[in-house]
Design a protein around this motif. Structure first.
Motif, PDB file in Angstrom:
ATOM      1  N   ARG C  53      57.078 121.465  15.314  1.00  0.00           N
ATOM      2  CA  ARG C  53      55.999 120.518  15.583  1.00  0.00           C
ATOM      3  C   ARG C  53      55.293 120.872  16.896  1.00  0.00           C
ATOM      4  O   ARG C  53      54.087 120.905  16.987  1.00  0.00           O
ATOM      5  N   ARG C  54      56.114 121.188  17.900  1.00  0.00           N
ATOM      6  CA  ARG C  54      55.538 121.548  19.192  1.00  0.00           C
ATOM      7  C   ARG C  54      54.664 122.807  19.065  1.00  0.00           C
ATOM      8  O   ARG C  54      53.573 122.890  19.607  1.00  0.00           O
ATOM      9  N   THR C  56      53.128 123.758  16.424  1.00  0.00           N
ATOM     10  CA  THR C  56      51.919 123.386  15.701  1.00  0.00           C
ATOM     11  C   THR C  56      50.904 122.754  16.641  1.00  0.00           C
ATOM     12  O   THR C  56      49.712 123.077  16.600  1.00  0.00           O
ATOM     13  N   TYR C  57      51.435 121.871  17.479  1.00  0.00           N
ATOM     14  CA  TYR C  57      50.565 121.197  18.446  1.00  0.00           C
ATOM     15  C   TYR C  57      49.852 122.222  19.340  1.00  0.00           C
ATOM     16  O   TYR C  57      48.637 122.190  19.509  1.00  0.00           O
ATOM     17  N   VAL C  61      45.749 123.173  19.304  1.00  0.00           N
ATOM     18  CA  VAL C  61      44.859 122.971  20.449  1.00  0.00           C
ATOM     19  C   VAL C  61      44.258 124.308  20.899  1.00  0.00           C
ATOM     20  O   VAL C  61      43.038 124.439  21.059  1.00  0.00           O
ATOM     21  N   ALA C 221      54.803 111.715  17.109  1.00  0.00           N
ATOM     22  CA  ALA C 221      54.414 113.026  17.613  1.00  0.00           C
ATOM     23  C   ALA C 221      54.047 113.962  16.468  1.00  0.00           C
ATOM     24  O   ALA C 221      53.081 114.726  16.542  1.00  0.00           O
ATOM     25  N   TYR C 224      50.685 113.067  15.162  1.00  0.00           N
ATOM     26  CA  TYR C 224      49.680 113.540  16.128  1.00  0.00           C
ATOM     27  C   TYR C 224      49.384 115.027  15.890  1.00  0.00           C
ATOM     28  O   TYR C 224      48.225 115.444  15.781  1.00  0.00           O
ATOM     29  N   SER C 225      50.453 115.833  15.743  1.00  0.00           N
ATOM     30  CA  SER C 225      50.250 117.254  15.485  1.00  0.00           C
ATOM     31  C   SER C 225      49.503 117.475  14.181  1.00  0.00           C
ATOM     32  O   SER C 225      48.650 118.356  14.079  1.00  0.00           O
ATOM     33  N   LEU C 228      45.942 116.914  14.682  1.00  0.00           N
ATOM     34  CA  LEU C 228      45.332 118.053  15.374  1.00  0.00           C
ATOM     35  C   LEU C 228      45.036 119.196  14.400  1.00  0.00           C
ATOM     36  O   LEU C 228      43.997 119.850  14.498  1.00  0.00           O
ATOM     37  N   TRP C 290      44.182 117.680  23.696  1.00  0.00           N
ATOM     38  CA  TRP C 290      45.316 118.385  24.304  1.00  0.00           C
ATOM     39  C   TRP C 290      46.209 117.428  25.085  1.00  0.00           C
ATOM     40  O   TRP C 290      47.425 117.464  25.008  1.00  0.00           O
TER      41      TRP C 290
END
Ligand SMILES: Nc1ncnc2c1ncn2[C@@H]1O[C@H](COP(=O)(O)OP(=O)(O)O)[C@@H](O)[C@H]1O
Ligand SMILES: [Mg+2]
Lengths: 358, 275, 436
Positions: C53-54, C56-57, C61, C221, C224-225, C228, C290
């Protein structure tokens, strides 16, 4: 009337009003004359550093035709090389070799314990300045071989992008080797010359004086080199016209090498002197100086070493004088950048523009 | 603002235009580069529908004159009138809007665009050049329709120049001669009224040169006006009804080929030059 | 059998031609690798999913900004190295618009208290306006001068935000503040609440809980990703449309030869200003997305580093290709941004290092006596620093060996329709036989 002329008029008027305001303010006592004088002195010293570093940037910009974003990190490298030697000479035996040559990466013996000043340890400082110059010259030559030489034929933009990579790698290599600690390098006890100027003191200490003398000597040296030596003439010719340079008989590659080395040597010396002057060293001061150096070089006109010196002084003095109106020092750098942007708008060729390296 | 200006100016020009339609009138044009005066009060006229040659030794200021007429350079003095409108010092894109289009001495193709893209670029009034129309779904439908029609025109012009086979090539991969053809085809896509060709035959092989000349004559019959810079004096003499000779920035002589060939000054300039 | 093999190869190669396939394949490899790394590090399922997930985030961005930069540099040849500045304008304006009007408690400075969607629009518009302010005077400059102007602008923004003077100011009688060097606290509700408060969202939370063992925080979270990624897709679509159009054709022409494009009747300044403003607005949007969910922001976040990352991502993917931009940010994040840290963890999993010497000298000295272990230990201790060195070296290496990146062959069509041969192609055979 073209936009440029209009802008020039506005800027000229603005500068005139500011100077007028400064003059009247000093006369009627709004601005303290000694404070203004202090700003002017500090600005001049800062300007000398920027100008000295700017000469090299200006030379490589015009001869190799690209804006080298790694130049600021050459300044930092030179300072570390030089100060390592100064520490070694001044502190031989007081601490281990590694600690000294890395300019005290960890807490421990530092500039104040070693009592480094130009008066108490002149030899250490001379040796340091020398190594800063020569060491950076060789280092910069090495970087050219690795990073830029393989791209000699490419245009200015690919080289610029490459130099951003070089800058980044170099800066963090400095952190890797020297650590990211900010440390003091000199001891505070310095003889100084204090002048009473109407309402306060203006003082110039021994390190200020060292900076002035060293910077002017180096600038004079470059001037003589460019005017008197065959190499210097070839460099000037090459920055004007590449084909013409070939006629003089000195191979282009050799000129490029000397350009890097002289420019790098001056950048390293400027870095060394900056640390002597401020009394602190850290891993990114050269990078933070870079845009100011660009501002000076653009203001003076790329390729002109006198332009770079003039630009450096103008930028340095304007930055400090801006504090007359914008106190606190938050806006000094912004002032310099705005001046640069204005110059680019009005006279992109710079004040000494068109006339290259002469 | 320009509308009224254009109107009033064409009115004043009309009387003389009646007997002798002047398409382009250059008067006392001056252009300096530092110390060099590249164009030194050059004056000449080009008649509507004519094919006029502009010759002169290397460095005579022919290309610089083209640059000044088409707005690439701002002249330091003099005036340029096109179809009666004062176009002195206009921007290059405005010049093209007036219907006056030029090619470059060294072909300036868009190297990383294909021949088709190069040719679709210059067409006028492309609604898709407005960003929102190209993006918004409903407007884009019209844009796509326009693109289809434009592509048809492009194929027509490729056919005219017989270069369909290079349509999908990147322009940077073309030969020198093909680039010259592309440049001319691209200029025609603007549907101009007058073409300024800067050494269109330089670096073109004789077969292609012949074809290109045929195309130019064909276009001329359709009513286009041509002003052609060319080094090869014979070629100009054979193909143009009027010739302008430039030397050291000014016009040395102007007239039909016969008078020019017998002009002693011209002969001297050329012998003293590089031919 | 060999024909079969070549057959599959050909089929794979044609498949590879599709951008979607490239993206799926490369991202598949990235995600799989990271899932395996997670397993190797002994992460539980939620830990692994959280790692992805991180990633992807970050990719989303950076992908947005890289696409915007591609619009500037890849398509139009506008050399923007002030990216961080435009992102900062977007985020700071949005935060100042969204912060509540009442500066109670730890909330420091007052804002305008506008609803988040309005604040986002405000931030995007502000970033676009900043672009306009830079573009109008500066776009006629040479590329390198323009670049210096943009980075100077970005630094002016950053130093301006940091300065005490703007820490708290009033504009037309309204109290606002940038927070200065201490930063600005985002004391508004979670900006994603519009989604989190939906009915369906609770079932999403349940779903992620049963699938990965996620708690509500992690579920938020993840959502959210995902948002994005949707925004990234939208921007990709927008820029793809922009470039495949008559507008995009002019941009390409400006990149190739601006003067020639002018001579062909294009008012290039017009196009450059428009595209610069559009790109800057998108950079502003990316800047907002971001960090607007964090508790706060400091100007440090917008050092020139960010600009540098985006440039590396663009060059990896290949300037001029939108697909390349997305792939480039994927590879940048996976290999250069996150990779080294995971590599370090993996190595530390296998080898236990003792205490590292605390200076470079201390690590080098033993080498002289043949002991390299302290140097290795020091290297691992300073891995984060070396990671930056690696990024710089990577950029230099790419510029030497592969300046066109993965996909930067500048082959994307600049037209709203596929440029295919006419159907009645045989008509050409009649004219010049040499043409076929
Ligand atoms: N951009 C320029 N800067 C300086 N001098 C130029 C420039 N362009 C042309 N010149 C000079 O102007 C003169 C005329 O050049 P040009 O118009 O190209 O001649 P021609 O096309 O007739 O061969 C030459 O002496 C040339 O060197
Ligand atoms: Mg010419």
């Amino acid at each position: 009337m073209t936009t440029e002329q209009l802008l020039t008029l506005v800027v000229g008027l603005g500068a005139f009003l500011l100077l007028g305001d400064l003059f009247i303010g000093i006369l009627n006592g709004t601005y303290s004359i000694s404070r203004v004088a202090r700003y002017a002195v500090e600005g001049t010293l800062y300007g000398l550093i920027i100008g000295l570093a700017g000469i090299g940037l200006s030379m490589t910009y015009s001869i190799l035709n690209f804006a080298n974003f790694a130049h600021g990190d050459y300044v930092t490298s030179g300072a570390f090389f030089g100060w390592g030697v100064t520490y070694l000479v001044a502190g031989w035996g007081t601490a281990n070799f590694g600690h000294l040559v890395l300019v005290g990466p960890q807490r421990g013996v530092g500039g104040s314990q070693l009592e480094i000043t130009i008066t108490s340890t002149p030899v250490a400082i001379m040796a340091g300045l020398l190594v800063a110059g020569v060491g950076t010259a060789l280092f910069v030559y090495l970087i050219d071989r690795i990073a830029y030489k393989p791209m000699r034929g490419s245009g200015g933009i690919p080289l610029l992008i490459t130099s951003i990579g070089v800058a980044f790698a170099l800066r963090y290599l400095i952190v890797f080797v020297y650590s990211n600690r900010t440390r003091g390098t000199t001891s505070g006890d310095l003889p100084s010359l204090d002048l009473l100027l109407v309402d306060g003191w203006v003082s110039v200490d021994a390190h200020d004086a060292t900076l002035i003398i060293a910077a002017i000597a180096l600038m004079l040296g470059v001037h003589l080199m460019l005017q008197r030596t065959k190499l210097g003439k070839a460099m000037r010719a090459m920055s004007d016209n590449r084909d013409l340079a070939l006629v003089t008989g000195i191979p282009t590659e050799q000129i490029i090498r000397w350009t890097w080395m002289i420019g790098g040597g001056l950048a390293g010396s400027a870095g060394y002197l900056m640390v002597l002057w401020t009394g602190t060293i850290d891993w990114q001061f050269g990078w933070l100086l870079l845009l100011l150096i660009f501002a000076a070089v653009i203001l003076g006109g790329i390729g002109s070493i006198y332009g770079a010196i003039f630009g450096g002084l103008t930028i340095g003095i304007s930055m400090h004088l801006s504090m007359v109106w914008l106190p606190g020092g938050d806006f000094t750098t912004i002032t310099a950048f705005l001046i640069m942007i204005l110059v680019l708008m009005i006279k992109p060729a710079g004040l000494f523009g068109g006339k290259t390296t002469a | 603002m320009s509308d009224t200006e254009i109107g009033s100016q064409s009115d004043t020009v009309q009387p003389e235009g009646q007997q002798n339609d002047v398409e382009l009138k250059v008067d006392g044009l001056v252009k300096r580069f530092g110390g060099i005066t590249a164009v030194d009060s050059a004056s000449f006229e080009v008649e509507s529908g004519s094919m006029t040659g502009l010759i002169g030794p290397n460095g005579a200021g022919k290309s610089t004159t083209f640059h000044c007429i088409t707005g690439i350079h701002r002249p330091d003095g003099g005036s340029v009138r096109f179809q009666g409108n004062d176009i002195t010092g206009i921007r290059p894109y405005q010049c093209a809007d007036y219907g006056l289009v030029r090619t470059f001495q060294i072909a300036r193709e868009m190297a990383n665009m294909t021949v088709l893209e190069n040719l679709m670029l210059p067409a006028k009034q492309q609604s898709g050049e407005q960003l929102w129309r190209s993006v918004m779904p409903f407007a884009r439908r019209d844009v796509i329709e326009e693109e289809r029609e434009l592509l048809e025109r492009v194929w027509d012009i490729l056919e005219f120049f017989e270069i369909e086979h290079i349509a999908e090539e990147k322009a940077g991969n073309l030969s020198g001669g093909q680039r010259k053809l592309l440049e001319m085809a691209r200029a025609l896509m603007i549907e101009p009224e007058m073409l300024l060709l800067d050494e269109p035959f330089a670096g073109v092989n004789p077969t292609l040169e012949h074809k290109l000349l045929d195309h130019i004559h064909e276009l001329r019959e359709e009513g286009y006006t041509f002003l052609i810079v060319e080094h090869d004096m014979d070629l100009i003499m054979e193909n143009c009804e009027r010739v302008i000779v430039m030397h050291q920035g000014s016009v040395l002589a102007e007239g039909n080929p016969e008078t020019i060939t017998s002009n002693e000054q011209v002969i001297e300039a050329y012998l003293g030059g590089d031919v | 059998m060999s024909t079969n093999a070549t057959d599959t190869r050909v089929r794979l190669e044609t498949l590879w031609e599709h951008d979607a396939v490239k993206i799926l394949a490369i991202f598949g490899v990235i995600y799989l690798t990271y899932a395996l790394i997670g397993l190797a590090l002994g992460y539980s399922l939620d830990g692994i999913v959280n790692t992805l997930r991180r990633m992807t985030y970050l990719i989303a961005v950076y992908g947005m900004v890289t696409l915007a930069l591609n619009l500037h540099w890849g398509y139009t040849g506008i050399f923007n190295i002030g990216i961080a500045g435009f992102m900062a304008v977007g985020l700071y304006v949005t935060m100042m618009l969204a912060k509540p009007t009442d500066p109670a408690g730890a909330a420091q400075y007052a804002g305008l208290g506008l609803p988040m969607p309005v604040a986002i629009v405000g931030g995007v518009v502000a970033a676009g306006l900043a672009g306009l302010i830079v573009a109008i005077p500066a776009l006629r400059l040479r590329a390198d001068y323009f670049a210096i102007t943009t980075i100077a602008f970005a630094e002016i923004v950053r130093l301006g935000i940091t300065s005490g003077a703007l820490q708290e100011f009033s504009l037309f009688g309204i109290e606002l503040g940038t927070g200065g060097g201490r930063g600005l606290i985002g004391n508004y509700g979670d900006p994603m609440n519009v989604i989190f408060e939906l009915e369906v969202f609770s079932s999403f939370v349940d779903l992620t809980n049963s699938l990965f063992g996620f708690g509500p925080r992690q579920a938020r979270a993840l959502a959210y990703s995902m948002v994005l990624v949707i925004v990234l897709t939208g921007i990709y679509w927008l820029i793809q449309r922009t470039s495949r159009s008559p507008f995009g054709r002019v941009l390409k022409a400006i990149r190739e030869d601006e003067e020639a494009a002018q001579s062909l009747g294009k008012n290039t300044n017009h196009f450059k200003i428009k595209v610069f403003v559009l790109g800057c607005a998108l950079m502003g949007l990316a800047g907002i997305l971001w960090r607007f969910r964090r508790t706060g922001v400091t100007p440090e976040a917008f050092r020139p580093h960010v600009t540098f990352y985006i440039w590396i991502a663009l060059i990896i993917g290949g300037a001029g290709s939108n697909t390349g931009s997305v792939l480039g940010s994927g590879l940048f994040v996976a290999i250069l941004f996150e990779g080294p840290q995971y590599f370090r963890r993996l190595v530390e999993q296998v080898i236990t290092f003792g205490d590292a010497p605390n200076t470079f000298a201390g690590s080098v000295a033993p080498i002289l006596s043949g002991n390299t272990a302290p140097f290795v230990r020091y290297t691992f201790e300073e891995f984060q620093t070396l990671q930056f060195v690696l990024m710089g070296v990577a950029l230099v290496f790419l510029m030497h060996r592969r300046p066109e990146g993965l996909l930067g062959h500048r082959e994307e069509t600049a037209a709203a329709i596929p440029l295919i041969r006419r159907s009645n192609d045989d008509s050409t055979a009649g004219r010049g036989g040499d043409s076929s």
